[in-house]
Enzyme design. Sequence first.
Site, PDB file in Angstrom:
ATOM      1  N   ASP A 108       8.747   1.290 120.550  1.00  0.00           N
ATOM      2  CA  ASP A 108       9.648   1.469 121.311  1.00  0.00           C
ATOM      3  C   ASP A 108       9.587   1.032 123.130  1.00  0.00           C
ATOM      4  O   ASP A 108      10.177   0.864 123.855  1.00  0.00           O
ATOM      5  CB  ASP A 108       8.819   2.831 121.689  1.00  0.00           C
TER       6      ASP A 108
HETATM    7  N1  LIG Z   1       2.622   9.196 124.461  1.00  0.00           N
HETATM    8  C1  LIG Z   1       2.934  10.799 123.940  1.00  0.00           C
HETATM    9  O1  LIG Z   1       2.360  11.543 124.237  1.00  0.00           O
HETATM   10  C2  LIG Z   1       4.733  10.646 122.230  1.00  0.00           C
HETATM   11  C3  LIG Z   1       3.966  11.617 122.501  1.00  0.00           C
HETATM   12  C4  LIG Z   1       5.714  12.060 121.157  1.00  0.00           C
HETATM   13  C5  LIG Z   1       6.536  11.053 121.302  1.00  0.00           C
HETATM   14  N2  LIG Z   1       6.200   9.305 121.493  1.00  0.00           N
HETATM   15  C6  LIG Z   1       7.173   8.503 121.083  1.00  0.00           C
HETATM   16  O2  LIG Z   1       6.070   7.998 120.723  1.00  0.00           O
HETATM   17  C7  LIG Z   1       7.036   6.185 120.550  1.00  0.00           C
HETATM   18  C8  LIG Z   1       5.536   5.402 121.042  1.00  0.00           C
HETATM   19  O3  LIG Z   1       5.966   3.875 121.222  1.00  0.00           O
HETATM   20  P1  LIG Z   1       4.903   3.115 120.066  1.00  0.00           P
HETATM   21  O4  LIG Z   1       5.530   1.612 121.059  1.00  0.00           O
HETATM   22  O5  LIG Z   1       3.732   3.339 121.200  1.00  0.00           O
HETATM   23  O6  LIG Z   1       5.300   3.070 119.086  1.00  0.00           O
HETATM   24  P2  LIG Z   1       6.453   3.238 117.886  1.00  0.00           P
HETATM   25  O7  LIG Z   1       7.869   2.260 118.901  1.00  0.00           O
HETATM   26  O8  LIG Z   1       6.444   4.082 117.216  1.00  0.00           O
HETATM   27  O9  LIG Z   1       6.284   1.871 117.891  1.00  0.00           O
HETATM   28  C9  LIG Z   1       5.341   1.910 116.046  1.00  0.00           C
HETATM   29  C10 LIG Z   1       4.838   0.354 115.979  1.00  0.00           C
HETATM   30  O10 LIG Z   1       3.643   0.515 115.451  1.00  0.00           O
HETATM   31  C11 LIG Z   1       4.165  -0.531 113.807  1.00  0.00           C
HETATM   32  N3  LIG Z   1       3.230   0.183 112.791  1.00  0.00           N
HETATM   33  C12 LIG Z   1       3.305   1.402 112.049  1.00  0.00           C
HETATM   34  N4  LIG Z   1       1.943   1.339 111.134  1.00  0.00           N
HETATM   35  C13 LIG Z   1       1.363   0.025 111.686  1.00  0.00           C
HETATM   36  C14 LIG Z   1       0.247  -0.593 111.044  1.00  0.00           C
HETATM   37  N5  LIG Z   1      -0.916   0.754 110.043  1.00  0.00           N
HETATM   38  N6  LIG Z   1      -0.337  -1.220 110.941  1.00  0.00           N
HETATM   39  C15 LIG Z   1       0.528  -2.445 112.124  1.00  0.00           C
HETATM   40  N7  LIG Z   1       2.624  -1.438 112.860  1.00  0.00           N
HETATM   41  C16 LIG Z   1       2.336  -0.651 112.101  1.00  0.00           C
HETATM   42  C17 LIG Z   1       5.497   0.162 113.619  1.00  0.00           C
HETATM   43  O11 LIG Z   1       5.950  -1.015 112.292  1.00  0.00           O
HETATM   44  P3  LIG Z   1       6.862  -1.112 111.192  1.00  0.00           P
HETATM   45  O12 LIG Z   1       7.785  -1.124 112.155  1.00  0.00           O
HETATM   46  O13 LIG Z   1       6.967  -1.969 110.880  1.00  0.00           O
HETATM   47  O14 LIG Z   1       6.426   0.619 110.953  1.00  0.00           O
HETATM   48  C18 LIG Z   1       6.179  -0.049 114.792  1.00  0.00           C
HETATM   49  O15 LIG Z   1       6.510  -1.276 115.564  1.00  0.00           O
HETATM   50  C19 LIG Z   1       7.455   6.666 122.304  1.00  0.00           C
HETATM   51  O16 LIG Z   1       8.964   6.354 121.672  1.00  0.00           O
HETATM   52  C20 LIG Z   1       7.435   7.630 122.496  1.00  0.00           C
HETATM   53  O17 LIG Z   1       8.316   8.629 123.255  1.00  0.00           O
HETATM   54  C21 LIG Z   1       5.336   9.831 122.131  1.00  0.00           C
END
Ligand SMILES: NC(=O)c1ccc[n+]([C@@H]2O[C@H](COP(=O)([O-])OP(=O)(O)OC[C@H]3O[C@@H](n4cnc5c(N)ncnc54)[C@H](OP(=O)(O)O)[C@@H]3O)[C@@H](O)[C@H]2O)c1
Lengths: 444, 444, 92, 92, 368, 368
Positions: B392
């Site tokens: 994301d």
């Molecule tokens: N920081 C906060 O406080 C908070 C709190 C709640 C929600 N959020 C939300 O969380 C999101 C954070 O974005 P993000 O980019 O960090 O995470 P993300 O959008 O959830 O992406 C996670 C990525 O990691 C990959 N992945 C998962 N497990 C893996 C593994 N074991 N080995 C290698 N790759 C792996 C996934 O690939 P696959 O597609 O192959 O699974 C995906 O591409 C945002 O949308 C944010 O709004 C953040």
Amino acid sequence: MTHAVAQLAAVLATALFIFSLHWMNDPKTARRGVAAGVTGMLVAVVATWIQPEIIHHGWVALAIVAGFIVGVPLSLVPLTAVPQRTALSHAFGGLAAGLVGTAEYFLGLTEHPAELTAFRMSAIVAEVILGFLTFTGSLMAAGKLQEVKWIPQRPVTYPGQNVVNIGVLVIAAALGVAVVVNPTAPWSAQAFSGVVGLAVLFGVLFIIPIGGADMPTVISILNSYAGLSAVAMGFVLNNKLLVTAGALDGSSGLILSIIMCRAMNRSFTNVLFGAFGTVQQAKALGEQKAWKEETVEGADQLLEQARLVVVIPGYGMAVAQAQHKVRELYDQLIKRGVTVKFAIHPVAGRMPGHMNVLLAEANIPYTALVEMEEINPEMPQCDVALVIGANDVVNPAARYVKDSPIYGMPIIDADKARTVLAIKRSKKPQRAALGPVTSPADRP
Amino acid sequence: MTHAVAQLAAVLATALFIFSLHWMNDPKTARRGVAAGVTGMLVAVVATWIQPEIIHHGWVALAIVAGFIVGVPLSLVPLTAVPQRTALSHAFGGLAAGLVGTAEYFLGLTEHPAELTAFRMSAIVAEVILGFLTFTGSLMAAGKLQEVKWIPQRPVTYPGQNVVNIGVLVIAAALGVAVVVNPTAPWSAQAFSGVVGLAVLFGVLFIIPIGGADMPTVISILNSYAGLSAVAMGFVLNNKLLVTAGALDGSSGLILSIIMCRAMNRSFTNVLFGAFGTVQQAKALGEQKAWKEETVEGADQLLEQARLVVVIPGYGMAVAQAQHKVRELYDQLIKRGVTVKFAIHPVAGRMPGHMNVLLAEANIPYTALVEMEEINPEMPQCDVALVIGANDVVNPAARYVKDSPIYGMPIIDADKARTVLAIKRSKKPQRAALGPVTSPADRP
Amino acid sequence: MTDYWSMLFVFVLATFIGLGVIRRVSRLLYTPLMSLTNAISAIAVVGSIVVAGADYPLTIRILGGVALFASMTNIVSGFLITDRMLKMFKKQ
Amino acid sequence: MTDYWSMLFVFVLATFIGLGVIRRVSRLLYTPLMSLTNAISAIAVVGSIVVAGADYPLTIRILGGVALFASMTNIVSGFLITDRMLKMFKKQ
Amino acid sequence: MKLGVPKETAAGERRVSLTPEVAGRLVKSGLVVVVERGAGEAASFGDDAFRAAGATASASVGDVFEQSDVVLKVQPPSVEEARRLREGSALVAVFQPAAEKESISQLAARKVTAFSLALLPRITRAQAMDVLSSQATVAGYKAVLLAAAATGRFFPMLVTAAGTVAPARVVVLGAGVAGLQAIATARRLGAVVSAFDVRPAVKEQVESLGAKFLEMDIGEHAETAGGYAKELSEETHRRELAFIAQQLKDADVVVTTAAIPGKRAPILITAEAVRGMKLGAVIVDLAVETGGNCELARPGEDVLEHGVRILGPLNLPSTMPYHASQMYARNISTFVSHVVKDGALRLDFADEIIRDTCVTHAGEVRKP
Amino acid sequence: MKLGVPKETAAGERRVSLTPEVAGRLVKSGLVVVVERGAGEAASFGDDAFRAAGATASASVGDVFEQSDVVLKVQPPSVEEARRLREGSALVAVFQPAAEKESISQLAARKVTAFSLALLPRITRAQAMDVLSSQATVAGYKAVLLAAAATGRFFPMLVTAAGTVAPARVVVLGAGVAGLQAIATARRLGAVVSAFDVRPAVKEQVESLGAKFLEMDIGEHAETAGGYAKELSEETHRRELAFIAQQLKDADVVVTTAAIPGKRAPILITAEAVRGMKLGAVIVDLAVETGGNCELARPGEDVLEHGVRILGPLNLPSTMPYHASQMYARNISTFVSHVVKDGALRLDFADEIIRDTCVTHAGEVRKP
Ligand SMILES: NC(=O)c1ccc[n+]([C@@H]2O[C@H](COP(=O)([O-])OP(=O)(O)OC[C@H]3O[C@@H](n4cnc5c(N)ncnc54)[C@H](OP(=O)(O)O)[C@@H]3O)[C@@H](O)[C@H]2O)c1
Ligand SMILES: NC(=O)c1ccc[n+]([C@@H]2O[C@H](COP(=O)([O-])OP(=O)(O)OC[C@H]3O[C@@H](n4cnc5c(N)ncnc54)[C@H](OP(=O)(O)O)[C@@H]3O)[C@@H](O)[C@H]2O)c1
Ligand SMILES: NC(=O)c1ccc[n+]([C@@H]2O[C@H](COP(=O)([O-])OP(=O)(O)OC[C@H]3O[C@@H](n4cnc5c(N)ncnc54)[C@H](O)[C@@H]3O)[C@@H](O)[C@H]2O)c1
Ligand SMILES: NC(=O)c1ccc[n+]([C@@H]2O[C@H](COP(=O)([O-])OP(=O)(O)OC[C@H]3O[C@@H](n4cnc5c(N)ncnc54)[C@H](O)[C@@H]3O)[C@@H](O)[C@H]2O)c1
């Protein structure tokens, strides 16, 4: 035409053998390597067999079938007997080379004396010596490993052993030179037989001073010899495939034995000249462990072959901030199925809990940490004690040396482990250690 | 006697060349490698020169001195001009091979027609084609790199270009076959000249559709061609040294160009057949970046050649607990002089400060962490954006796709970086990325 | 004919060696590597010497002489520039 | 004589390849590697076939036959046992 | 347009709604910021700093309330404060309308447009305004520090000449924002951490912090479409209590953060379970404001029962006023930038951020 | 031979001199252990646990003092306690004889053989008895927790949707046992730590914990042969004060632990230096018991000056009674095993451990 086929087959088989060995790089491709080897061998055999000069097909087929009849059961030995089987197999290889060389010589002697040029004769003599010494040497090795009754298991040594051994080899070589110079003199056949006999004898003499523990290295050297005898056969028969395959084999045996020597803290020359006896005695003699600078590969080797590795960190690990490197090593070893424990001495470092802080930072699980009291009874079962920047906490001076400032402090018994590797900054002798390895920063 | 010397010299020079390349393994031994190469060359030249058939010593000496006179200044070009120099040098090499081949043919034609066997003729034709196309191709490449006035810098393309190019090559090959079959027919000399002319032409045609950015790959391929022409010359002259040295050169050129293609996200066949123009157009056409599975080596390559690498961690790094691996990578890159920054998106992970916790655990210094606002202006200068388990926070859908749940969220502009590498679990297309590399756990 | 088979053999083996050795060359060294192999490929000098120096007609020898000059240029400039680059490496 | 030089060339090159290839073999695989090279070194089978099957006196052919039998044993058992060991590897 | 920052008057409240840094940014964007004298003092932001940032500091309470177009507060306004607000002005603060009925009717009466950031929808666009998240981060961190200070034990393992100190076992119940931060902080200090939550998605998140997830077969779907937890059925809740009691037997420290939006916090630790715990264990109940996860927890008190200390700290963010205010100020200023366009309130009720947070407008109470 | 473990009577003392585990070991070695009722309660060791370990628990104060051959205490005996000791019995505790003149003469009068573990020589053999080290470990750890709880800031850096929280800057003055532990703990929590000490050997130790060493050219040799710090010359001290004041300008948290054995703790932070510090900074002065490293620190008090909070906590180990007692018990039992041979005191005054620690023996005061 068939000649072209043979040549093409040789090129193809060579390439296949190279790929075969190359694929052994990696467990994932290793079985493909076996397939390549089998194909290469098939190509070579078929291409040879279809040559017009081969006329006794029944005879060839018979020998091949016999080979299968013996070979298949031999491949089903229990895994504990694999070393013996390998040795036995080298014996067969050596025998084959020796016999072919002998046949070529007598064939030349009786039918085409002109073909026995000096070059060819040299090759024949080399082939015969290498072949037969491999034959008896490997038989002895196999016997020792199998614990056959009439072969003494223990190293048999006597004064002047090296002189006798080298003497036999020198006489064989001298006779060989004589035959090379005069391949067709009346005494040449006898002299040639003498060479064969001495080679057979040398094979036996070469092995008897060696104990069972050193057999793997010896087998690897014999492998190299078998390869070289195939090279010699190639020169005799003017066959490039034999030369390449033999050279591949010879060099691989060489590399393997060098690596094994390193892992056993031996110099290669020491092993190459069969002077194992000496080391054995030194080992039996005393507690005085020598220390030696270990290479990164040697250390790698030792660690990977271990079942239990005990890491003993000290202040040096903290100073070098090496905890992350240590964690990498831990990951690598765990992945290979090695059990790794961290023995934490109560006063390691410079503050209470110093090691804990660092190891926790590197995310090494608490379950991998053990206290001194807990690990000490286990140390004799430990294959490698890896001392990382620790000194006082493993220093046996604490036990013996009354005027040492650390006299009386309980220590981790690193010295009871089978091998001790120490990583430290300087080369000040480390009392408990076999010696420093290069810093882990250099590790792959 | 001199023959034996020549042969021995060939073996020696071969071994020296192999060591020379082997020592290039490591910056520490690389200069030794140059010394070995020089020695090998010296051995080869001297051994050839002392052969009895060489009688025009003055002529040979003259040419050699001329070579020095031109070569020394050529080696002093500024480092920015090194690619041109290399290309020019390939042109010389190709020219030499082409001329020797031509000389051999006409020599055979006029003096020993019987020696022009089909095999030898094939080798001569191959040598000449490879030599002359390398000659003009390299000259063109050098010209483009040096930005010579009368060579268009920009890729010159026209419809049917590939058809024309391949047509020229096919005609040359067909003429060549004709000469091989009838080396001494009345029209053969003309046909042979035709082959030479077409090879010269093909060299030019081959290069004009290629832009300056692709030149290093092209030069590397031309290197490989130069090596192969030396091999052909070896076959013509029955000289094993030429064959080995040429083969070493040919294979090294091959490997280098394959590696370069990978680094540029091109397939090797695409490059090998000179069809660069197509890709160039596609590039010019649109923003739609393709994604591609990258190998570990390719990624390594990219990272090592970068000046600024921006690591963008996300929740995936946390799930995979990959922070220690990331730190290893960080250490490696820092050691190689690469600048590494960690761009932390405000909502990366699943809790505020998620990335901080993990990166601190892995002891990545705070000074290496930068905020999104700070890094975004810098992204166009970034050579590689390494997205580790983030989605994301780098997803350009947040900018464009109105109905995306993350529409309007500020993101890290990974897509503005020169190259994007993404490490993730599945292969679900990653919108910002050129594609997944294998997990860092597999890295050496 | 045998000879050509030997040549082929040698070619195949040398290619294997080339592939094996080059693959392990440090990536830092690709640029000097390219000029080094460039210098080594000038081994065509061996053929040029024969053509230039043997008892052949002048035209042939002129071709050979030019080839020899070209190869020699490559050898000299190739090795020298490689060494120059590597020296800078050391300093870093 | 030329021939022997080719042979020497081939030998040197093959040794380089052997050293290069084996050095990179995973240490886990040393035991299967040893039995594999053992099987490959039974390439002496090629020589044995010639000695055993050509138009030679019987004594020679007997020597050749024994040699052929010995080599064949090595080939068969060497490859089979290597494969057996590698299979177990996979399971781990 | 004038933004007013009064000094917080609620007891124990040390935060301030804007920091000098954020105030400076707003000033740069063309707004006027008026700060009450000493408003930031408790959070270590001096009036000088506000002045340096371009704000009018040292205003009196009256000035702030009477002159401002938008008043920015942390705590809900007292009845007194609500009365002081200029008619037609706006107010932004954090409050649950259900709990603040009186001042809300007051606000409506004075035709104040009041926003409560507690009602922010949990959508991506609103993340930078999400005060519940930012303040929960502070609370989770601080809760662990309180627990570490209260327990008689070390958190980390230490092998020393005086014997080996075993690491503390920390259990976190409820792994939302505060829970995850608590896990991370306890792990940093070297404790062995395990955590429990009813939402299954949390397992991976807990593990991503290196802690162990305590798995219980919930048997029902405990998550709403919005990603929040639902109340459990009675039967499941009983099983949950038994499961948790079992897990707490050898815990040294327990931090509870379980909450269900708009409901009383679920009881997770019964008095019975406390009796089963080790002597000297410590429970920090972060949910105490909404009823508590532990039966024995008392708001703002430090209870000792069966040898277990149960802390029910109130308003933890206020105990870390500096950073809590910094984060709060960022959140509220993002919200202000969202509702203020060209120097005037832009009340687009089609925008869910505005719709959901607006409590009173034009004399009307829009939220219960 | 009977060992007596009385309940500590000093105000605020929650430790106990033996834990059930260690008592069990002593019992196994053939000694009798008598524990006063509730002696371990404050440290979470119940009487049951002592009984389970084979000790006689629930004895009265009188029983313990009157029946024991050796009484094991943490704090020095009160005059009252000293009077209760059986004539000819032995006592082990931690005290500086200089500060406890009255009870010592009392002990001598009752012909008690008293040992003070505070006098233990810092030699390798004595490491396992070194209570100063073990209790300093507790103090260093706890000091950081107190500081983290008192400051208005986060220790770790956090990049969040509500902006980036900068990590706290922690400065540790004096990097002995307590100082090093403080460095390690602050680092664990994610702070940026730097430290200062006069002994040059400490630099490497500080860096080995990942912190920065603040280097000042001391210009004189500040270390004794035994590895302890010496008092500095006046001129050097002046330079030191200026150097430290400079370093504290942007510190968020300062932990001071500098001590010189047997002397008043050196002043490191003047009131002037405090004035130069940031608003909201926190100083924890661990040396406050021996005079304090900060001019403004008051023993046991929480002073707020120039916007800086200065904590002078007393007896920190007692605030972590469980593990502090565990370590203390290990230390003291190692000492007991050293002086008791075959069920009797073995007083070999040639042994420096016994010579140095023995305060009174046979009616004689052996230490000033
Ligand atoms: N920081 C906060 O406080 C908070 C709190 C709640 C929600 N959020 C939300 O969380 C999101 C954070 O974005 P993000 O980019 O960090 O995470 P993300 O959008 O959830 O992406 C996670 C990525 O990691 C990959 N992945 C998962 N497990 C893996 C593994 N074991 N080995 C290698 N790759 C792996 C996934 O690939 P696959 O597609 O192959 O699974 C995906 O591409 C945002 O949308 C944010 O709004 C953040
Ligand atoms: N834990 C405590 O509370 C505490 C407190 C104070 C004192 N001590 C004392 O400290 C000692 C601890 O023993 P120890 O074994 O941990 O430490 P040690 O005896 O001081 O040994 C440290 C070792 O680390 C090596 N080393 C130093 N820097 C290094 C670097 N950068 N890279 C690699 N190696 C490096 C040293 O090698 P070189 O010989 O080459 O330099 C030495 O072998 C005990 O004597 C203990 O009594 C402990
Ligand atoms: N923009 C976004 O997408 C965004 C932003 C912040 C948070 N969130 C998510 O919202 C969720 C709720 O966050 P929060 O800060 O309100 O949580 P919180 O800190 O209020 O804690 C509530 C936690 O308690 C748990 N819980 C409820 N009943 C329970 C029970 N009976 N037993 C055990 N656990 C129980 C809930 O599952 C939840 O994890 C989080 O998971 C977070 O990831 C989303
Ligand atoms: N058996 C052993 O060998 C052993 C065991 C424990 C500790 N030690 C060593 O003894 C030393 C003292 O430990 P400690 O626990 O008594 O120390 P401590 O905790 O009492 O702290 C004292 C520290 O303050 C420093 N200090 C004194 N004057 C100062 C000044 N003017 N400015 C700045 N710093 C000043 C000292 O150098 C010392 O590091 C430590 O270095 C420790 O390594 C040795």
